[in-house]
Scaffold this active site. Structure first.
Site, PDB file in Angstrom:
ATOM      1  N   ALA A 238     -40.119  92.562  21.371  1.00  0.00           N
ATOM      2  CA  ALA A 238     -41.476  92.031  21.221  1.00  0.00           C
ATOM      3  C   ALA A 238     -41.660  91.334  19.872  1.00  0.00           C
ATOM      4  O   ALA A 238     -40.763  91.326  19.026  1.00  0.00           O
ATOM      5  CB  ALA A 238     -42.483  93.154  21.378  1.00  0.00           C
ATOM      6  N   HIS A 239     -42.842  90.792  19.671  1.00  0.00           N
ATOM      7  CA  HIS A 239     -43.109  89.998  18.467  1.00  0.00           C
ATOM      8  C   HIS A 239     -42.995  90.825  17.185  1.00  0.00           C
ATOM      9  O   HIS A 239     -43.415  91.955  17.129  1.00  0.00           O
ATOM     10  CB  HIS A 239     -44.475  89.294  18.516  1.00  0.00           C
ATOM     11  CG  HIS A 239     -45.639  90.122  18.919  1.00  0.00           C
ATOM     12  ND1 HIS A 239     -46.885  89.578  19.075  1.00  0.00           N
ATOM     13  CD2 HIS A 239     -45.755  91.430  19.218  1.00  0.00           C
ATOM     14  CE1 HIS A 239     -47.721  90.526  19.438  1.00  0.00           C
ATOM     15  NE2 HIS A 239     -47.071  91.642  19.541  1.00  0.00           N
ATOM     16  N   ASN A 240     -42.385  90.191  16.180  1.00  0.00           N
ATOM     17  CA  ASN A 240     -42.276  90.753  14.838  1.00  0.00           C
ATOM     18  C   ASN A 240     -41.381  91.975  14.724  1.00  0.00           C
ATOM     19  O   ASN A 240     -41.410  92.679  13.717  1.00  0.00           O
ATOM     20  CB  ASN A 240     -43.674  91.059  14.260  1.00  0.00           C
ATOM     21  CG  ASN A 240     -44.492  89.783  14.144  1.00  0.00           C
ATOM     22  OD1 ASN A 240     -45.400  89.541  14.934  1.00  0.00           O
ATOM     23  ND2 ASN A 240     -44.124  88.946  13.207  1.00  0.00           N
TER      24      ASN A 240
END
Lengths: 344, 344, 344
Positions: A238-240
């Site tokens: 997922a993001h980051n």
């Protein structure tokens, strides 16, 4: 294609016991290898298989085992030696030639280096930069401003969103999607308002990414994959998320947003990691475990229950739902027994 | 690209404390934002970070915090305000221009609206209808008779099978496959006979579908995704599932056939839902839980076990297999103690 | 398109109770079917629904139920009969015609049989062989030396790596990736050395492979999928797995390397199978179970815990971590009670 045993021994830094001019033309497992094939024994537990093997030569660890086989190459680490030899026998497809297929659509503002192979129906966006020696498989889509390092290989039907950066010598398998929007929404009166994902994905060198794996772009800052990271198929990142150098992630793992994984970690298949947690270096998670908290001590961690017959499992699972009641019964018994013991 | 703080304040309906002509050109996290960037503080727990932030301006909730930062915009819901501002800074790629790329293959019986962008190597089947303002990414395949509403965006390498309908303002990420056959077979003397899947998929407005997610067509009736539903990456939605408006499904979730999910539900990552069950509105399932029965009361539900060191977990898991025996020991003890107490 | 009931009865080998010239033009569920549609009742528990159904005709098992519906066709196995009828009503898209689309890129050394349909933007590599009657969807990439049997259908955006072999009458759904590298690396001083994957994938006849499913090539020998195997969406099958004939694998399953699954097994959704284990024929694994050991007895197996409210689950999960301590308390109590009983 073939190699003499002296060539093989030189490639792996091993000592040859046998005929240096003997030629092997392929690799084979100990059980199935023929006289034309090279095999290996990495686990000494299976040394009893050596005597039955038809292999033309075997990579082994113990000198004593050499006489059991046709020809032997003794090395300190047969599994590593086998990995090195496997590279000699790998045959990258050459069917479309070392060229850019005319059906590929390359934006006039994209930069493509020397010795780059581009298969049919590829699309490369504006200001993308593809370094020397890269290979791009058929149907792969490379967005705008994507940067790809030297000798990186993208298989067929890969998708790289705008702005993604990949280091040198990476391998990305078919169906992988890198840089899609992170899953970010602000709730507002029962409706989700999209948080546009403005970061990108930055991937180091020597990274391998499996088929149909997805790595989302960051919300503001980038999602980061360190050097030498190996990611299997159908993994969701997922993001980051940040993954440290040389960590390995097996198939079907899901890693939620902003989680940080240290270096040299191994995450087994089907594991889930909650968001916003941190795992230090050298953490190992066993298959299908759920990690909901940070881990600050190296070691192996697990969750889940053991397999049972469905009939027995049904009873255990029902009983487990009443484990609090069991504990209360034990407490009550302890008090009663203490009373009896005191009386006695 | 940049916006003055007075423009930002107007966009989010906030009150500006600072220089209305100050310009921000990007967004940044509180920790990493520079003087040219706008940030936000949504969780008041972290208000101590404000003093250290270099951000040019910060979206905040409490007026008192305004003096800690260079410039502040006070709003009721900083996270929602941030979501709104993120849309201002999102830059859809423009590299191929607002045009239909000549390499796209569009069936002569398909209808394409005004202001539709179609990237290279797209394929659009007969009788497909694409409304005004849509964007279709490179390599995307749109089947026959597909209907797509206004301003919907399909990323690269998306696949829509024949007959799929998508509402307005949807976003579908790369690798998503919508309308593949549901998994239906009738057993017959140890062999599986295919049940041809004759339904389709009907998707509402403002739906977002993540990368490599799969939504199967219905067996007879349609699979239905309500308005405002948000679906993350690598989610499997089987035939004849119905998902109510504004529910959100995180990554790696699997939903088996004919299951009905209510409105405003949230399903966390890795959850599995059995087939033919119903969840009412406002149900929340925590990560990696398995739901095997219908849920008729709103609330949060879970299954699974907590993480432990592998060494300790092995013992617990082995013991859990014998929990029935533990319960029997407790029952026996209770009888014995009762006898002793009665005697006493 | 439509069929008379006498045609339907003949197709399924059933006995018609009603008008042989009555025509049905589609299939419908018992609840939603109209007078123009044919439905079925497979579960006798729901025979009370028959009286309310508007269906033009119904496939049923019990002669006594015939009078409750407009027209009835009595068969031994209505679900199987429905599967057979579904094939009559399935309409393969014909929009691109029974031709090879000019945008397809077919290597001059590839062999394409008679009556093969190839949609736009397909890529077929050197020495690939595609037998008569195959259908290849748009954007699909077929590697070098791939062999595909008669009447096999590949949907859009499928990827077959070099050397993959598929039998006759298979169906492969969009986004499936067959033949990507298995996940094999030898550790060396904290760095992973790639083991080049030199095997391929060999798939039998009548196999169906779901959307975005991945099947890796073998390390040395091949990965093998038997005849009649059915695999759902988003399934991961690692290198050198062997799946026996007519086994069925539901969505989101992950199977680790070198594991062998017998014939006629069913693996429910989200299950994980460890590597290097063997399951005999006729094994059934329930949803989201983890199998870490070989299974040598047919039957149903499970792991995991039952769903609960999150509040109650938190307590049970915390208690479960202390189950060893509970067991110790019980042992201590038993000793104390034995002492008391002896004394008494």
């Amino acid at each position: 294609m073939g190699y003499t045993l002296s060539e093989i021994a030189a490639a792996v830094g091993g000592e040859l016991f046998g005929d240096p001019e003997y030629t092997v033309s392929a690799l084979g497992s100990l059980e199935h290898a023929t006289a034309e094939q090279l095999s290996f024994l990495s686990n000494p537990k299976f040394s009893n298989l050596l005597g039955c093997s038809e292999a033309g030569a075997v990579l082994i660890r113990n000198v004593q085992d050499a006489e059991q086989v046709r020809n032997a190459i003794v090395v300190r680490n047969p599994y590593l030696a086998f990995a090195k030899v496997s590279a000699l026998f790998a045959s990258p497809g050459q069917g479309w030639g070392k060229v850019i297929h005319p059906s590929a659509v390359i934006h006039s503002d994209a930069k493509v280096g020397m010795n780059v192979t581009i298969a049919p129906n590829v699309s490369i966006g504006a200001h993308a930069e593809i370094a020397d020696g890269c290979t791009i498989g058929a149907g792969t889509v490379i967005g705008e401003q994507v940067q790809i390092g030297e000798k990186t290989r993208l298989a067929a039907n890969v998708t790289l969103y705008d702005g993604v950066r990949l280091g040198a010598r990476c391998i990305v398998h078919s169906g992988a999607v890198i840089g899609a929007d992170g899953f970010g929404f602000a709730p507002n009166d029962g409706v989700w308002v999209k948080i546009h994902q403005l970061g990108s994905v930055c991937i180091g060198e020597d990274v391998e990414i499996g088929a149909n794996t997805t790595i989302d772009c960051g919300a503001i800052d980038d999602t980061i994959i360190g050097n030498g990271v190996k990611i299997d198929n159908l993994v969701q990142i997922a993001h980051n998320v940040v993954i440290g150098d040389n960590s390995a992630i097996a198939g079907c793992v899901g890693i939620a947003g902003s989680t940080v994984i240290g270096k040299n970690c191994t995450i087994a298949g089907g594991v889930g990691l909650a968001g916003h947690i941190t795992l230090v270096d050298n953490v190992h998670i066993t298959a299908m475990s759920l990690v909901t908290r940070s881990i600050d001590t190296p070691g192996s961690y697990s969750s889940g229950t053991a397999l049972d017959s469905t009939q027995k499992w049904r009873k255990s699972a029902a009983r487990l739902r009443r484990i609090e009641s069991m504990a209360a019964h034990i407490s009550k018994l302890e008090k009663q027994v203490n009373t009896l013991l005191t009386k006695g």
